[in-house]
Scaffold this active site. Structure first.
Site, PDB file in Angstrom:
ATOM      1  N   CYS A  50       0.864  -1.173   0.000  1.00 22.63           N
ATOM      2  CA  CYS A  50       0.000   0.000   0.000  1.00 22.63           C
ATOM      3  C   CYS A  50       0.903   1.225   0.000  1.00 22.63           C
ATOM      4  O   CYS A  50       1.636   1.463   0.964  1.00 22.63           O
ATOM      5  CB  CYS A  50      -0.916   0.016   1.218  1.00 22.63           C
ATOM      6  SG  CYS A  50      -1.941   1.501   1.322  1.00 22.63           S
ATOM      7  N   GLU A  86      -3.676   1.301  -6.267  1.00 21.45           N
ATOM      8  CA  GLU A  86      -2.663   0.313  -6.643  1.00 21.45           C
ATOM      9  C   GLU A  86      -2.528   0.365  -8.159  1.00 21.45           C
ATOM     10  O   GLU A  86      -3.446   0.802  -8.861  1.00 21.45           O
ATOM     11  CB  GLU A  86      -3.063  -1.077  -6.164  1.00 21.45           C
ATOM     12  CG  GLU A  86      -1.934  -2.085  -6.196  1.00 21.45           C
ATOM     13  CD  GLU A  86      -0.690  -1.600  -5.452  1.00 21.45           C
ATOM     14  OE1 GLU A  86       0.240  -1.134  -6.156  1.00 21.45           O
ATOM     15  OE2 GLU A  86      -0.656  -1.672  -4.218  1.00 21.45           O
TER      16      GLU A  86
END
Length: 224
Positions: free
Chosen positions: A2, A106
């Site tokens: 992340c 992402e």
């Protein structure tokens, strides 16, 4: 992993959602569409009596670190090895937090191309990423409070995008995660599972998100 996320809710919405008291001036907070490592993130910590929300530097700096630079390497902590890594194991037992977000980004790799994707709950609600925090004192005596986002294996929604994802805690598990009396790594590890894919969605967003210098509502808009 992340490496970028968003928090666009108001202070009141965050405080109500996490039943927390904020420890800063309201003017110190502003919504962000592109939170990046080394920036301040909103976190909730329990002091044994109540939940308090405040800012932590993203990128954990262990107490034994020589300088802040190690934080750039410790923005994430793998759930599978939290109890083993010297940088994380003490915080895992004693210094856990909720890192507040309403989506994360992402990049989906296809050949040489990387497509930015925004991932959120279908309900569009706030959620808590499992985190750990530490306090570091600089040579001048300044205290720096920092954190890492815990990651786990990807769920079926995330697998085509990336093989890791942040641990999003179930709402009913948040209180236990913050409970300072809970220190058993095996018991704590039970919370660190991939989130239910049926409650999540992902969509393509603008490549403007590639630079943390960009921070506007345009970043979260869906590309049809």
């Amino acid at each position: 992993m992340c490496g970028r996320f968003t928090l666009t809710a108001s202070i009141e919405e965050i405080a109500n959602r996490f039943e927390a008291i904020f420890t800063f001036l309201e003017d110190d907070y502003s919504p962000s569409y592109n939170i990046a490592p080394s920036q301040s993130v909103m976190a909730v910590i329990n002091n044994g009596k109540e939940n308090k929300m405040g800012f932590l530097r993203w990128g954990l700096v262990p107490p034994w670190a020589k300088d802040l630079s190690i934080g750039y390497k410790l923005i994430n902590a793998r759930a599978e090895t939290l109890g083993e890594k010297p940088s994380f194991r003490s915080a895992f037992r004693k210094k856990r937090c909720l890192i507040v977000a309403d989506s994360f980004y992402e990049w989906k790799r296809e050949g040489k191309e990387k497509t930015p994707m925004r991932i959120r709950l279908k309900s569009e609600e706030l959620f808590a990423m499992a985190g750990i925090w530490e306090q570091w004192k600089s040579p001048s005596g300044e205290s720096i409070f920092s954190c890492s986002v815990i990651t786990t294996e990807a769920n079926p929604l995330m697998k085509p995008i990336h093989d890791r994802m942040p641990v999003i805690l179930k709402r009913e598990d948040e209180k236990a995660w913050l409970d300072r009396s809970l220190t058993d790594p095996q018991q704590l590890s039970l919370f660190l599972k991939p989130y239910d894919k049926e409650l999540m969605e992902a969509y393509e967003v603008s490549s403007l998100v590639n630079s943390p210098k960009n921070n506007s509502i345009e970043l979260i808009q869906k590309i049809c």
